[in-house]
Design a protein around this motif. Structure first.
Motif: not given
Length: 332
Positions: A85-88, A237-244, A247-248
């Motif tokens: 879901e997320m990574a930095s 960069s604090v990044v979130i999966s676009k797929k996830f 879905s929000l």
């Protein structure tokens, strides 16, 4: 019979309500390469705390430090595929998917944290994150890794020539390979989780990272010399999966975005307030620290100038002009 029907109906409604609440609960895996206790991890833990509080526990964030979910490159693929879901991570790493991000790895781009903040929090930083959308990721905010220094196990670095001949681990991207080569050293691209063992086994002589990373990874156990060069500043960069992200709900997106913004401010404060104490700790653990005098820093800049020129052409004039325009504003 009627009473039994009503009881059954009430039970069904309750079960549906419980199931609906359960379905709304979302778990976020949040990955990074640094060790627990590092300012980046503190920022991620603050993010988790804010998300869980703002969502009333309906969103839970699990922080995975120390490369537990693989290398940065593996994390990028997982974000794009929606399995993470997320990574930095260092913003420059995204140059492998959007070439403009290489600008963040330019040596001596930022002179101080104020300049970095103005660029990453302003239109330029937002515009680069927006370019990740078509690559399956959504940028939320920027943490900081900080200014990088060079360490090695062979000799103190008091002048630029002392760097020549050293085998240095670098982040696997072209600009880092090129600037190390320009100094006469031997660049060795390597994922961060493999670095400690490589230093311990003398497969490489040294590496370059900010104080907090050197301390958190306990490189002082396998590196004797630290040279303060401040040759590169790393936004994260604090990044979130676009797929996830897609879905929000709108409310959930606001919670995540607000938490990222708040935790970024907290994370940078933690990073900057801890720097002097961390350097002291490195010295206490046996590292011999040298600082390049201004004349040697000028020589360092001069040797890196052709590298900057080469990569300015590949990044593109528009990107270089945009970042320099932002820096001109803050410097005036």
């Amino acid at each position: 019979m009627k009473r039994m029907f009503i009881k059954t109906l009430v039970a069904a409604v309750a079960l549906a309500a419980f199931g609906g609440a359960y379905a709304q609960t979302k778990t976020i895996k949040f990955a990074n390469q640094n060790a627990k206790g590092h300012p980046i991890i503190l920022g991620m833990e603050k993010f988790a705390e804010i998300v869980e509080a703002k969502s009333g526990g309906k969103m839970k964030v699990n922080v995975f430090p120390g490369g537990a979910l693989g290398s940065d490159q593996a994390n990028v693929s997982a974000l794009q595929g929606g399995t993470l879901e997320m990574a930095s991570m260092n913003s420059g790493i995204f140059a492998n998917v959007v070439k403009d991000f290489a600008i963040y790895d330019f040596p001596f781009l930022f002179g101080n944290p104020k300049e970095a903040d103005a660029v990453v929090d302003g239109p330029f930083g937002k515009s680069l994150h927006a370019k990740l959308e078509e690559k399956g990721m959504h940028g939320l905010a920027y943490y900081e890794l900080g200014f990088r220094q060079i360490t090695n196990s062979k000799r103190p670095i008091t002048k630029v020539e002392d760097i020549a001949g050293l085998k240095l681990r670098v982040i696997p991207n072209p600009i880092n390979v090129d600037w190390v080569s320009a100094l006469g050293a031997n660049p060795t691209p390597m994922p961060f989780p493999e670095l400690y063992a490589a230093l311990e086994q003398k497969a490489v002589d040294g590496q370059e990272n900010p104080y907090a990373t050197i301390n958190g990874a306990k490189f002082y156990e396998v590196q004797k010399h630290l040279a303060i060069t401040n040759h590169q500043y790393n936004p994260q960069s604090v990044v979130i999966s676009k797929k996830f992200w897609d879905s929000l709900s709108a409310d959930e997106k606001k919670i995540v975005q607000d938490a990222a913004t708040e935790s970024a401010k907290y994370q940078r404060e933690q990073s900057r307030s801890a720097a002097a104490g961390i350097l002291d700790n490195l010295k206490k653990n046996g590292m011999q620290v040298t600082e390049l005098p201004p004349a040697e820093v000028a020589k360092l800049r001069e040797k890196m100038a052709p590298v900057i020129a080469k990569h300015s052409a590949s990044v593109g004039d528009a990107t270089v002009k945009a970042v320099m325009a932002e820096l001109d504003k803050v410097r005036k």
